[in-house]
Design a protein around this motif. Structure first.
Motif, PDB file in Angstrom:
ATOM      1  N   LEU A 131      -4.474  36.110 114.330  1.00  0.00           N
ATOM      2  CA  LEU A 131      -5.782  35.917 114.964  1.00  0.00           C
ATOM      3  C   LEU A 131      -5.988  37.000 116.015  1.00  0.00           C
ATOM      4  O   LEU A 131      -5.547  36.864 117.153  1.00  0.00           O
ATOM      5  CB  LEU A 131      -5.870  34.537 115.625  1.00  0.00           C
ATOM      6  CG  LEU A 131      -6.105  33.377 114.678  1.00  0.00           C
ATOM      7  CD1 LEU A 131      -5.978  32.061 115.415  1.00  0.00           C
ATOM      8  CD2 LEU A 131      -7.468  33.478 114.039  1.00  0.00           C
ATOM      9  N   PRO A 132      -6.639  38.073 115.667  1.00  0.00           N
ATOM     10  CA  PRO A 132      -6.842  39.139 116.653  1.00  0.00           C
ATOM     11  C   PRO A 132      -7.780  38.687 117.769  1.00  0.00           C
ATOM     12  O   PRO A 132      -8.617  37.808 117.573  1.00  0.00           O
ATOM     13  CB  PRO A 132      -7.468  40.270 115.829  1.00  0.00           C
ATOM     14  CG  PRO A 132      -8.068  39.606 114.655  1.00  0.00           C
ATOM     15  CD  PRO A 132      -7.249  38.377 114.388  1.00  0.00           C
ATOM     16  N   PRO A 133      -7.635  39.250 118.947  1.00  0.00           N
ATOM     17  CA  PRO A 133      -8.501  38.857 120.064  1.00  0.00           C
ATOM     18  C   PRO A 133      -9.935  39.315 119.844  1.00  0.00           C
ATOM     19  O   PRO A 133     -10.207  40.261 119.108  1.00  0.00           O
ATOM     20  CB  PRO A 133      -7.880  39.564 121.272  1.00  0.00           C
ATOM     21  CG  PRO A 133      -7.078  40.672 120.701  1.00  0.00           C
ATOM     22  CD  PRO A 133      -6.644  40.250 119.334  1.00  0.00           C
ATOM     23  N   TRP A 134     -10.837  38.606 120.503  1.00  0.00           N
ATOM     24  CA  TRP A 134     -12.245  38.986 120.487  1.00  0.00           C
ATOM     25  C   TRP A 134     -12.473  39.990 121.603  1.00  0.00           C
ATOM     26  O   TRP A 134     -12.078  39.767 122.741  1.00  0.00           O
ATOM     27  CB  TRP A 134     -13.141  37.783 120.709  1.00  0.00           C
ATOM     28  CG  TRP A 134     -13.017  36.713 119.667  1.00  0.00           C
ATOM     29  CD1 TRP A 134     -12.677  36.864 118.360  1.00  0.00           C
ATOM     30  CD2 TRP A 134     -13.209  35.315 119.865  1.00  0.00           C
ATOM     31  NE1 TRP A 134     -12.660  35.651 117.720  1.00  0.00           N
ATOM     32  CE2 TRP A 134     -12.996  34.684 118.628  1.00  0.00           C
ATOM     33  CE3 TRP A 134     -13.545  34.541 120.959  1.00  0.00           C
ATOM     34  CZ2 TRP A 134     -13.115  33.311 118.460  1.00  0.00           C
ATOM     35  CZ3 TRP A 134     -13.675  33.178 120.790  1.00  0.00           C
ATOM     36  CH2 TRP A 134     -13.454  32.579 119.546  1.00  0.00           C
ATOM     37  N   PHE A 179      -1.069  34.435 127.118  1.00  0.00           N
ATOM     38  CA  PHE A 179      -0.133  35.521 126.829  1.00  0.00           C
ATOM     39  C   PHE A 179       0.333  35.460 125.378  1.00  0.00           C
ATOM     40  O   PHE A 179       0.340  36.468 124.676  1.00  0.00           O
ATOM     41  CB  PHE A 179       1.062  35.430 127.786  1.00  0.00           C
ATOM     42  CG  PHE A 179       2.106  36.467 127.564  1.00  0.00           C
ATOM     43  CD1 PHE A 179       1.930  37.762 128.028  1.00  0.00           C
ATOM     44  CD2 PHE A 179       3.278  36.160 126.883  1.00  0.00           C
ATOM     45  CE1 PHE A 179       2.902  38.720 127.819  1.00  0.00           C
ATOM     46  CE2 PHE A 179       4.250  37.112 126.673  1.00  0.00           C
ATOM     47  CZ  PHE A 179       4.058  38.398 127.145  1.00  0.00           C
ATOM     48  N   VAL A 180       0.716  34.277 124.925  1.00  0.00           N
ATOM     49  CA  VAL A 180       1.187  34.124 123.549  1.00  0.00           C
ATOM     50  C   VAL A 180       0.041  34.339 122.565  1.00  0.00           C
ATOM     51  O   VAL A 180       0.206  34.987 121.531  1.00  0.00           O
ATOM     52  CB  VAL A 180       1.841  32.738 123.356  1.00  0.00           C
ATOM     53  CG1 VAL A 180       2.106  32.445 121.890  1.00  0.00           C
ATOM     54  CG2 VAL A 180       3.120  32.639 124.166  1.00  0.00           C
ATOM     55  N   ALA A 181      -1.138  33.804 122.891  1.00  0.00           N
ATOM     56  CA  ALA A 181      -2.280  33.901 121.974  1.00  0.00           C
ATOM     57  C   ALA A 181      -2.727  35.345 121.764  1.00  0.00           C
ATOM     58  O   ALA A 181      -3.215  35.685 120.685  1.00  0.00           O
ATOM     59  CB  ALA A 181      -3.437  33.071 122.506  1.00  0.00           C
ATOM     60  N   LEU A 182      -2.561  36.183 122.754  1.00  0.00           N
ATOM     61  CA  LEU A 182      -2.939  37.583 122.592  1.00  0.00           C
ATOM     62  C   LEU A 182      -1.953  38.357 121.731  1.00  0.00           C
ATOM     63  O   LEU A 182      -2.234  39.472 121.309  1.00  0.00           O
ATOM     64  CB  LEU A 182      -3.075  38.260 123.954  1.00  0.00           C
ATOM     65  CG  LEU A 182      -4.339  37.892 124.731  1.00  0.00           C
ATOM     66  CD1 LEU A 182      -4.279  38.438 126.144  1.00  0.00           C
ATOM     67  CD2 LEU A 182      -5.580  38.385 124.010  1.00  0.00           C
ATOM     68  N   ARG A 183      -0.790  37.780 121.465  1.00  0.00           N
ATOM     69  CA  ARG A 183       0.215  38.462 120.669  1.00  0.00           C
ATOM     70  C   ARG A 183       0.352  37.917 119.251  1.00  0.00           C
ATOM     71  O   ARG A 183       1.197  38.371 118.504  1.00  0.00           O
ATOM     72  CB  ARG A 183       1.559  38.404 121.376  1.00  0.00           C
ATOM     73  CG  ARG A 183       1.660  39.531 122.381  1.00  0.00           C
ATOM     74  CD  ARG A 183       2.249  39.082 123.672  1.00  0.00           C
ATOM     75  NE  ARG A 183       2.233  40.134 124.676  1.00  0.00           N
ATOM     76  CZ  ARG A 183       1.222  40.383 125.464  1.00  0.00           C
ATOM     77  NH1 ARG A 183       0.114  39.705 125.357  1.00  0.00           N
ATOM     78  NH2 ARG A 183       1.280  41.316 126.386  1.00  0.00           N
ATOM     79  N   ILE A 208      -8.793  29.861 123.852  1.00  0.00           N
ATOM     80  CA  ILE A 208     -10.051  29.122 123.972  1.00  0.00           C
ATOM     81  C   ILE A 208      -9.904  27.731 123.353  1.00  0.00           C
ATOM     82  O   ILE A 208     -10.368  26.741 123.908  1.00  0.00           O
ATOM     83  CB  ILE A 208     -11.208  29.908 123.299  1.00  0.00           C
ATOM     84  CG1 ILE A 208     -11.426  31.256 123.990  1.00  0.00           C
ATOM     85  CG2 ILE A 208     -12.483  29.105 123.233  1.00  0.00           C
ATOM     86  CD1 ILE A 208     -12.014  31.176 125.364  1.00  0.00           C
ATOM     87  N   LEU A 209      -9.245  27.656 122.187  1.00  0.00           N
ATOM     88  CA  LEU A 209      -9.041  26.366 121.528  1.00  0.00           C
ATOM     89  C   LEU A 209      -8.071  25.464 122.289  1.00  0.00           C
ATOM     90  O   LEU A 209      -8.159  24.242 122.199  1.00  0.00           O
ATOM     91  CB  LEU A 209      -8.530  26.586 120.103  1.00  0.00           C
ATOM     92  CG  LEU A 209      -9.517  27.217 119.133  1.00  0.00           C
ATOM     93  CD1 LEU A 209      -8.828  27.529 117.814  1.00  0.00           C
ATOM     94  CD2 LEU A 209     -10.719  26.319 118.923  1.00  0.00           C
ATOM     95  N   ALA A 210      -7.153  26.048 123.030  1.00  0.00           N
ATOM     96  CA  ALA A 210      -6.155  25.265 123.760  1.00  0.00           C
ATOM     97  C   ALA A 210      -6.676  24.742 125.095  1.00  0.00           C
ATOM     98  O   ALA A 210      -6.095  23.803 125.659  1.00  0.00           O
ATOM     99  CB  ALA A 210      -4.903  26.100 123.988  1.00  0.00           C
ATOM    100  N   LEU A 211      -7.741  25.309 125.616  1.00  0.00           N
ATOM    101  CA  LEU A 211      -8.217  24.921 126.949  1.00  0.00           C
ATOM    102  C   LEU A 211      -8.550  23.434 127.095  1.00  0.00           C
ATOM    103  O   LEU A 211      -8.189  22.836 128.113  1.00  0.00           O
ATOM    104  CB  LEU A 211      -9.408  25.792 127.358  1.00  0.00           C
ATOM    105  CG  LEU A 211      -9.038  27.210 127.781  1.00  0.00           C
ATOM    106  CD1 LEU A 211     -10.290  28.045 127.990  1.00  0.00           C
ATOM    107  CD2 LEU A 211      -8.188  27.198 129.025  1.00  0.00           C
TER     108      LEU A 211
END
Length: 151
Positions: free
Chosen positions: A32-35, A24-28, A52-55
């Protein structure tokens, strides 16, 4: 608390919630725009690079929490992969519901979307989560945890 809940279900739920929150945070994050990817029949998938990097870190956290609770190697692996298999379960439940609710989309589009989403939100994350959990799955990690807790 039941031992099964402490070693498996509580860590799975916590890592799933962390994964969803990070996504949720990464998409906002505007830097770094989403792919965004499209299939031939118009199905799109949106992935957040920070998620992806946090997984791998989320997988390591889940395996570590299960290890600290006394979970065996199978429980630690299932905990690390919990976010991926819960996403898969949600998607699998959503396909029959979409066949009932959304009658204006063709079956080929729905099945294509299901396959693409399973790859992007289950298979790829499962590999990354498992890579992060590797240090906590071996015998040495079990011995360190038993030594630290005095078991």
């Amino acid at each position: 608390m039941n031992i099964r809940v402490r070693q498996l279900w509580a860590p799975v739920l916590s890592t799933f919630l962390i994964s969803v929150a990070v996504q949720f945070v990464a998409l906002r994050v505007p830097q770094l725009p989403p792919w965004v990817f499209f299939t031939r029949n118009g199905v799109s998938i949106v992935l957040a690079p920070l998620w992806i990097l946090a997984l791998p870190f989320i997988g390591a956290l889940g395996a570590w929490i299960s290890l600290r609770a006394g979970g065996n190697t199978r429980d630690r692996l299932l905990t690390a992969l919990g976010s991926a298999w819960l996403n898969g379960a949600i998607l699998t439940l959503g396909v029959p519901l979409s066949m009932i609710i959304e009658r204006h989309f063709s079956l080929s589009i729905k099945l294509t979307a299901y396959i693409v989403y399973m790859i992007a939100w289950c298979l790829v994350p499962a590999v990354l989560l498992a890579l992060g959990a590797l240090p906590w799955l071996g015998r040495k990690a079990t011995m360190r945890a038993r030594g630290a807790t005095g078991l």
